[in-house]
Design a protein around this motif. Structure first.
Motif, PDB file in Angstrom:
ATOM      1  N   ASP A  86       1.044  -1.087  -0.201  1.00  0.00           N
ATOM      2  CA  ASP A  86      -0.205   0.077  -0.168  1.00  0.00           C
ATOM      3  C   ASP A  86       0.859   1.274   0.013  1.00  0.00           C
ATOM      4  O   ASP A  86       2.129   1.263   0.563  1.00  0.00           O
ATOM      5  CB  ASP A  86      -1.220   0.537   1.372  1.00  0.00           C
ATOM      6  CG  ASP A  86      -0.316   0.086   2.473  1.00  0.00           C
ATOM      7  OD1 ASP A  86       1.049   0.122   2.611  1.00  0.00           O
ATOM      8  OD2 ASP A  86      -0.868  -1.156   4.006  1.00  0.00           O
ATOM      9  N   THR A  87       0.359   2.023  -0.577  1.00  0.00           N
ATOM     10  CA  THR A  87       0.991   3.263  -0.265  1.00  0.00           C
ATOM     11  C   THR A  87       1.610   3.826   0.897  1.00  0.00           C
ATOM     12  O   THR A  87       2.872   4.078   1.054  1.00  0.00           O
ATOM     13  CB  THR A  87       0.053   4.785  -0.930  1.00  0.00           C
ATOM     14  OG1 THR A  87      -0.540   4.482  -1.428  1.00  0.00           O
ATOM     15  CG2 THR A  87       0.860   5.632  -1.005  1.00  0.00           C
ATOM     16  N   SER A  88       1.125   3.663   2.108  1.00  0.00           N
ATOM     17  CA  SER A  88       1.627   4.119   3.311  1.00  0.00           C
ATOM     18  C   SER A  88       3.005   3.062   3.788  1.00  0.00           C
ATOM     19  O   SER A  88       4.173   3.637   3.885  1.00  0.00           O
ATOM     20  CB  SER A  88       0.813   3.147   4.584  1.00  0.00           C
ATOM     21  OG  SER A  88       1.447   4.045   5.751  1.00  0.00           O
ATOM     22  N   THR A  89       3.315   1.464   3.708  1.00  0.00           N
ATOM     23  CA  THR A  89       4.504   0.951   3.695  1.00  0.00           C
ATOM     24  C   THR A  89       5.469   1.475   2.460  1.00  0.00           C
ATOM     25  O   THR A  89       6.398   1.734   2.172  1.00  0.00           O
ATOM     26  CB  THR A  89       3.382  -0.365   2.550  1.00  0.00           C
ATOM     27  OG1 THR A  89       3.430  -0.941   4.100  1.00  0.00           O
ATOM     28  CG2 THR A  89       4.612  -1.486   3.206  1.00  0.00           C
ATOM     29  N   LEU A  90       5.096   2.033   0.681  1.00  0.00           N
ATOM     30  CA  LEU A  90       6.281   2.010  -0.096  1.00  0.00           C
ATOM     31  C   LEU A  90       6.351   3.551   0.657  1.00  0.00           C
ATOM     32  O   LEU A  90       8.057   4.026   0.352  1.00  0.00           O
ATOM     33  CB  LEU A  90       4.950   2.340  -1.660  1.00  0.00           C
ATOM     34  CG  LEU A  90       5.479   3.397  -2.207  1.00  0.00           C
ATOM     35  CD1 LEU A  90       6.732   2.294  -2.584  1.00  0.00           C
ATOM     36  CD2 LEU A  90       5.267   3.597  -3.383  1.00  0.00           C
TER      37      LEU A  90
END
Length: 291
Positions: A86-90
């Motif tokens: 997801d964008t958060s992990t990226l």
């Protein structure tokens, strides 16, 4: 006022002397790449913590780098994102990369601007390339993992998929994402690792394009294959080789006590200049918007 120019000249001369001594120290160090002894490489990898501490000590907030690195290196945390991204992990991986390496203004904001659908799609394309490689590695003889032409080509396609489909994510950032969950297929192309493996002789030459990744990944995955053959078991991955090289290079540059492992005497002839933060082909470093 007349003494100011003299003082400035003294400071400049001192800076040149310190830089020269650092470069001389690294030039005299045996290259880790000259050794195929697993114990030498294990010694270098075990100094990763010391190298990280020294690097963190020079940061405004040392605890930030240490916290991000502990999260990034946590295999249980990484396993949670293996099937999805997801964008958060990226964004957190990008933050780790910038904190441990060269800070690039605006890069984190660019990565954060990718919507969830786009991030998941790009990662799914990379996953489709790497999962078959991982599944087939278990069927290969020890020493053949991830270093075959097919496996290396799949890794390149996976990195390219993320590079092509995500804003602010170039080959280097893509490897940071993929090496965390597929270390046996993709190695993170940090500056110091690329310098340490001899791909570049100085930081000003470093490139962050797909051709550079392919060559770097081939070097470190092949070394992992060699080390595993010597050990008779699967212990090393290309990314672990990259971390060992990174630690060795950082300690040499920052003057750490965890000096080089013993290597063949001929290795002393190998000269490496320190990088600004972390990474031989010829070329001039290019300004790239999304490393």
């Amino acid at each position: 006022s007349s003494c100011m120019p003299r003082r400035s000249r003294r400071i400049a001369r001192l800076a040149i002397l310190v830089s020269s001594c650092c470069a001389h120290r690294i030039a005299l160090m045996p290259s880790l790449m000259d050794s195929s002894n697993p114990s030498d490489w294990s010694g270098a990898l075990s100094s990763y913590g010391e190298a990280l501490d020294m690097l963190a000590a020079g940061k405004k907030d040392p605890s930030k780098l240490k916290s991000l690195d502990a999260w990034y290196m946590d295999s249980k945390q990484a396993a949670k994102t293996k099937g999805d991204l997801d964008t958060s992990t990226l964004s957190k991986i990008v933050e780790w990369k910038l904190s441990r390496g060269t800070f690039r203004p605006g890069l984190l904001q660019k990565a954060q601007s990718n919507d969830e659908k786009t991030v998941r799609h790009a990662y799914s394309l990379a996953l489709a390339e790497l999962m078959p490689v991982e599944q087939s590695d278990g069927k290969r003889a020890i020493g053949e993992d991830a270093a075959s032409a097919d496996a290396l080509a799949a890794a390149t396609r996976a990195v390219k998929a993320m590079d092509k489909n995500l804003f602010g994510v170039g080959p280097a950032t893509a490897t940071a994402v993929l090496a965390r969950v597929f270390p046996g297929s993709v190695a993170f192309m940090s500056d110091d690792a690329m310098l340490g493996c001899g791909l570049f002789s100085r930081s000003a030459e470093i490139k962050y394009d797909m051709k550079t990744f392919s060559r770097f990944n081939e070097i470190v995955q092949s070394r992992a294959r060699l080390l595993n053959s010597r050990l008779g078991r699967r212990e090393w991955t290309g990314d672990a080789v990259g971390r060992a090289l990174w630690a060795r290079q950082v300690l040499a540059r920052l003057g750490g006590a965890g000096g080089p492992p013993k290597a063949p005497a001929a290795a002393a002839a190998s000269a490496k200049r320190p990088a600004a933060t972390a990474g031989g082909a010829l070329g001039v470093r290019k300004t790239i918007g999304k490393p």
